[in-house]
Write a protein that holds these residues in place. Sequence first.
Motif, PDB file in Angstrom:
ATOM      1  N   HIS A  46      -1.354   6.759  -3.976  1.00 45.63           N
ATOM      2  CA  HIS A  46      -2.392   6.332  -3.046  1.00 45.63           C
ATOM      3  C   HIS A  46      -2.069   4.936  -2.531  1.00 45.63           C
ATOM      4  CE1 HIS A  46      -6.312   5.006  -1.534  1.00 45.63           C
ATOM      5  NE2 HIS A  46      -6.477   6.284  -1.257  1.00 45.63           N
TER       6      HIS A  46
ATOM      7  N   SER B 250      -3.768   2.382  -2.154  1.00 43.82           N
ATOM      8  CA  SER B 250      -4.403   1.274  -2.870  1.00 43.82           C
ATOM      9  C   SER B 250      -3.676   0.911  -4.162  1.00 43.82           C
ATOM     10  CB  SER B 250      -5.861   1.611  -3.192  1.00 43.82           C
ATOM     11  OG  SER B 250      -5.927   2.730  -4.067  1.00 43.82           O
ATOM     12  N   SER B 251      -2.701   1.715  -4.543  1.00 47.86           N
ATOM     13  CA  SER B 251      -1.965   1.459  -5.781  1.00 47.86           C
ATOM     14  C   SER B 251      -0.804   0.506  -5.549  1.00 47.86           C
ATOM     15  CB  SER B 251      -1.450   2.769  -6.382  1.00 47.86           C
ATOM     16  OG  SER B 251      -2.532   3.504  -6.897  1.00 47.86           O
TER      17      SER B 251
ATOM     18  N   GLY C 278      -2.927   8.071  -8.517  1.00 49.08           N
ATOM     19  CA  GLY C 278      -4.221   7.948  -7.860  1.00 49.08           C
ATOM     20  C   GLY C 278      -4.546   6.557  -7.342  1.00 49.08           C
ATOM     21  N   HIS C 279      -5.814   6.385  -6.969  1.00 48.27           N
ATOM     22  CA  HIS C 279      -6.331   5.136  -6.417  1.00 48.27           C
ATOM     23  C   HIS C 279      -6.240   3.982  -7.425  1.00 48.27           C
ATOM     24  CE1 HIS C 279      -8.276   8.232  -4.039  1.00 48.27           C
ATOM     25  NE2 HIS C 279      -8.716   7.337  -3.182  1.00 48.27           N
ATOM     26  N   PHE C 280      -5.978   2.782  -6.923  1.00 48.74           N
ATOM     27  CA  PHE C 280      -6.113   1.531  -7.671  1.00 48.74           C
ATOM     28  C   PHE C 280      -5.307   1.491  -8.969  1.00 48.74           C
ATOM     29  CE2 PHE C 280     -10.218   2.426  -5.509  1.00 48.74           C
ATOM     30  CZ  PHE C 280     -10.061   1.536  -4.461  1.00 48.74           C
TER      31      PHE C 280
ATOM     32  N   GLN D 177      -7.069   7.621 -11.351  1.00 46.46           N
ATOM     33  CA  GLN D 177      -7.556   6.378 -10.748  1.00 46.46           C
ATOM     34  C   GLN D 177      -7.680   5.250 -11.769  1.00 46.46           C
ATOM     35  OE1 GLN D 177     -10.973   6.645  -8.042  1.00 46.46           O
ATOM     36  NE2 GLN D 177     -11.999   5.248  -9.444  1.00 46.46           N
TER      37      GLN D 177
END
Length: 165
Positions: free
Chosen positions: A5, A7-8, A23-25, A42
């Motif tokens: 993602h 945001s990662s 996943g995210h973050f 995430q």
Amino acid sequence: MYKAHESSCIDEGAIIGEGCDIGHFCHITSKAKIGKNCYIGQGCMIGSATLGDNVTMANNTILYEGVVLKDNVFIGSGVVFANASNPSNCNGQNYIYKKIVVKKGASVGANTTLIAPAKIGKYAVVGAGSVVTKDIPPFALAFGNPARVVGFVNKKGKKIQDSRS
């Protein structure tokens, strides 16, 4: 090729196998080694840790130095790998990390804490919310605080009849 993602943060030098989904973050550090077809949920952070192939790591789990997850391992959300043997306020300097190894096919339930040094045996299942203070043998079903073996499972994680009962 892997998928992450936007945001990662993936640090240069990280080794990430083909078919992985991050996943995210998430933060994957330069010393991380991740096998093929892994799912990283995430909010996860992977430091100087090693993951085999087909590992699933659910949301909000952090892996530090000395953590090894073998092939086909499942890690539930919020699992804690407590492996600094000398935690103190030294700004991360001079920590001594002990190894935590989760063997092939094992599953560790959400919000479990593993205290180093610990080994989770092949295909063992550790129930959610447990505190692992000693090694869990292969094919064992364990849970509680501290985690205790309460039965045995097959390779699919299904409880089997213990021949001792």
